[in-house]
Design a protein around this motif. Structure first.
Motif, PDB file in Angstrom:
ATOM      1  N   THR A   7       0.824  -1.219   0.000  1.00 43.74           N
ATOM      2  CA  THR A   7       0.000   0.000   0.000  1.00 43.74           C
ATOM      3  C   THR A   7       0.855   1.265   0.000  1.00 43.74           C
ATOM      4  O   THR A   7       0.367   2.345   0.348  1.00 43.74           O
ATOM      5  N   PHE A   8       2.118   1.122  -0.377  1.00 45.85           N
ATOM      6  CA  PHE A   8       3.020   2.267  -0.575  1.00 45.85           C
ATOM      7  C   PHE A   8       3.191   3.102   0.698  1.00 45.85           C
ATOM      8  O   PHE A   8       3.117   4.328   0.667  1.00 45.85           O
ATOM      9  N   GLN A   9       3.433   2.426   1.822  1.00 51.30           N
ATOM     10  CA  GLN A   9       3.606   3.134   3.084  1.00 51.30           C
ATOM     11  C   GLN A   9       5.028   3.033   3.626  1.00 51.30           C
ATOM     12  O   GLN A   9       5.271   3.369   4.781  1.00 51.30           O
ATOM     13  N   VAL A  17      10.073   2.790  -6.477  1.00 53.90           N
ATOM     14  CA  VAL A  17      10.646   1.526  -6.949  1.00 53.90           C
ATOM     15  C   VAL A  17       9.539   0.535  -7.288  1.00 53.90           C
ATOM     16  O   VAL A  17       9.577  -0.143  -8.329  1.00 53.90           O
ATOM     17  N   THR A  18       8.536   0.451  -6.428  1.00 54.25           N
ATOM     18  CA  THR A  18       7.426  -0.475  -6.670  1.00 54.25           C
ATOM     19  C   THR A  18       6.662  -0.093  -7.929  1.00 54.25           C
ATOM     20  O   THR A  18       6.318  -0.952  -8.751  1.00 54.25           O
ATOM     21  N   LEU A  19       6.401   1.202  -8.089  1.00 56.59           N
ATOM     22  CA  LEU A  19       5.701   1.655  -9.295  1.00 56.59           C
ATOM     23  C   LEU A  19       6.548   1.400 -10.540  1.00 56.59           C
ATOM     24  O   LEU A  19       6.034   0.984 -11.588  1.00 56.59           O
ATOM     25  N   THR A  22       6.461  -2.224 -11.364  1.00 54.65           N
ATOM     26  CA  THR A  22       5.159  -2.584 -11.929  1.00 54.65           C
ATOM     27  C   THR A  22       5.078  -2.202 -13.399  1.00 54.65           C
ATOM     28  O   THR A  22       4.655  -3.005 -14.246  1.00 54.65           O
ATOM     29  N   LEU A  23       5.486  -0.979 -13.710  1.00 58.43           N
ATOM     30  CA  LEU A  23       5.487  -0.543 -15.113  1.00 58.43           C
ATOM     31  C   LEU A  23       6.428  -1.398 -15.950  1.00 58.43           C
ATOM     32  O   LEU A  23       6.106  -1.771 -17.085  1.00 58.43           O
ATOM     33  N   LEU A  24       7.580  -1.716 -15.382  1.00 57.61           N
ATOM     34  CA  LEU A  24       8.536  -2.571 -16.094  1.00 57.61           C
ATOM     35  C   LEU A  24       7.923  -3.943 -16.363  1.00 57.61           C
ATOM     36  O   LEU A  24       8.062  -4.489 -17.466  1.00 57.61           O
ATOM     37  N   ALA A 252       8.651  -6.420  -5.992  1.00 55.78           N
ATOM     38  CA  ALA A 252       9.323  -5.235  -5.448  1.00 55.78           C
ATOM     39  C   ALA A 252       8.906  -4.987  -4.003  1.00 55.78           C
ATOM     40  O   ALA A 252       9.723  -4.576  -3.170  1.00 55.78           O
ATOM     41  N   ALA A 253       7.634  -5.246  -3.693  1.00 52.54           N
ATOM     42  CA  ALA A 253       7.168  -5.066  -2.316  1.00 52.54           C
ATOM     43  C   ALA A 253       7.861  -6.051  -1.376  1.00 52.54           C
ATOM     44  O   ALA A 253       8.283  -5.687  -0.271  1.00 52.54           O
ATOM     45  N   LEU A 254       7.976  -7.303  -1.804  1.00 57.16           N
ATOM     46  CA  LEU A 254       8.667  -8.300  -0.979  1.00 57.16           C
ATOM     47  C   LEU A 254      10.135  -7.938  -0.797  1.00 57.16           C
ATOM     48  O   LEU A 254      10.704  -8.111   0.283  1.00 57.16           O
TER      49      LEU A 254
END
Length: 401
Positions: A7-9, A17-19, A22-24, A252-254
């Protein structure tokens, strides 16, 4: 902790980095679809390994000019240059020699990777190279990634995605039928070059996150997974993009909550888990669906054979056949046909006789090729054709007691 990452916190940089991942992932999945359909998946492996000399050489040149050798933009430009040279080498070897494409790919892959290892070994002897962190380009690493790095990756992934959308139709035509595409006026070599350029761009953009060794997995696993869910190009593109995006997002979140884990392997493992689920549980092409379809076919065969046996007054010895007939209300426990069973058995025998007659008549030869013993005759022949067959056969016979 994982929920906070999803949740981008976990901070501004972690969110970027997560975004970016995701785009990648979305761009890699969509781009890899054309590579997969074109049956040139091995090219992506050669491109990824061919980037390593460029990374090492770019670092050496930037340090020699007094700059920061770890600049992501400079390293990406260097890797793009060496990857492009690798593509040109593959093309030249394929066109100007008798080497097959897979042999040319193997040669370029191994030679360029070897050169890259030599450069990395030399960099380790430099005073600036001890903290270069270039090993992160092998397996991917988001630890310590700068804001500017995340922006470059996100913008690069978005740019490649837009380019794929713009060239979707001609690339689809070339992927399925290059000869037809050429006859339609499309420049197939140029479109192949564009496809390779997009793959190269994804490889370069994904070096920092996934690494050059595993970027091929992010290009190939999503479209392979998508193929289980759709038969159409548009559907495969959508599903591949979703699989790639989810893989990048979750991976990326992990990685954000476990910085010691290389980002690339985590993203690839998430992607593989989605592939494994699709392999077993996809409704049309999964293993479970295939098993259920086989069992259904097996039951239909048993019922069909049982009905033919009832129609001819033959005993039924197969327990499964008798059980299926009883369950359908077509036979009693002692194997005697019920009233419904007699009607179904008479029709099954009549249809079998019709098909035998159809195979012996030239005018029914084409229709007879569709017979598999289970297909209803009404779905293949017209009413007039069935009437003609009945005229040739004669009056129907009842079920023998």
């Amino acid at each position: 902790m994982l929920w906070q990452a999803l949740t981008f916190q976990l901070g501004y940089n972690a969110t970027l980095v997560t975004l970016g991942a995701t785009l990648l992932g979305v761009a890699a999945g969509v781009t890899g679809t054309f590579l997969f359909l074109r049956k040139r998946a091995l090219v992506s492996d050669a491109i990824s390994h061919a980037t390593l000399p460029g990374v090492g050489l770019a670092f050496i040149l930037m340090v020699a000019m007094g700059g920061d050798g770890r600049s992501l933009l400079g390293l990406m430009l260097g890797s793009a240059g060496s990857a492009w040279i690798g593509l040109l080498c593959i093309s030249a070897l394929t066109r100007r020699t008798r080497l097959a494409e897979d042999a040319a790919i193997g040669a370029v892959l191994s030679v360029f990777f070897g050169i890259g290892i030599v450069f990395l070994t030399f960099i380790q002897t430099m005073s600036e190279g001890r903290q270069a962190g270039l090993e992160g380009f092998l397996l991917g690493s988001t630890a310590g990634m700068l804001y500017s790095d995340a922006v470059i990756i996100a913008v690069g992934g978005a740019a490649v995605l837009l380019a794929v959308i713009a060239f979707r139709r001609p690339l689809s035509a070339v992927a399925f039928d290059p000869e037809f595409a050429a006859s339609s006026g499309l420049n197939v070599p140029r479109l192949d070059l564009i496809m390779m350029g997009l793959v190269m761009a994804i490889t370069v953009v994904g070096l920092k996150i996934v690494g050059l060794i595993l970027i091929v997995a992010l290009l190939i696993i999503p479209p392979v997974t998508a193929r289980f869910w759709s038969e159409r190009v548009t559907g495969v593109l959508w599903v591949a993009g979703i699989v790639g995006g989810v893989s990048g997002y979750v991976g990326a979140a992990l990685s954000a909550i476990a910085p010691a884990l290389p980002t690339g392997p985590v993203i690839v493992l998430v992607s593989f888990s989605m592939f494994a689920l699709s392999l077993f549980f996809a409704p049309a092409r999964g293993v479970l669906a295939a098993v259920l379809k086989h069992l259904s076919f097996q039951r239909r065969v048993h019922v069909r054979q049982g009905l033919l046996a009832l129609a001819q007054g033959q005993p039924i010895y197969e327990k499964l056949t008798l059980r299926l007939l009883r369950r359908a209300g077509l036979a009693r426990a002692d194997g005697v046909a019920t009233s419904d069973g007699k009607a179904r058995a008479a029709k099954a025998l009549r249809d079998e006789t019709r098909w035998q007659m159809a195979r012996s008549r030239e005018e029914f030869a084409l229709a007879a090729t569709f017979y598999d013993g289970l297909t209803e005759i009404e779905t293949v022949l017209t009413g007039d054709q069935i009437t003609e067959l009945d005229r040739l056969i004669g009056a129907p016979k009842g079920v023998r007691p």
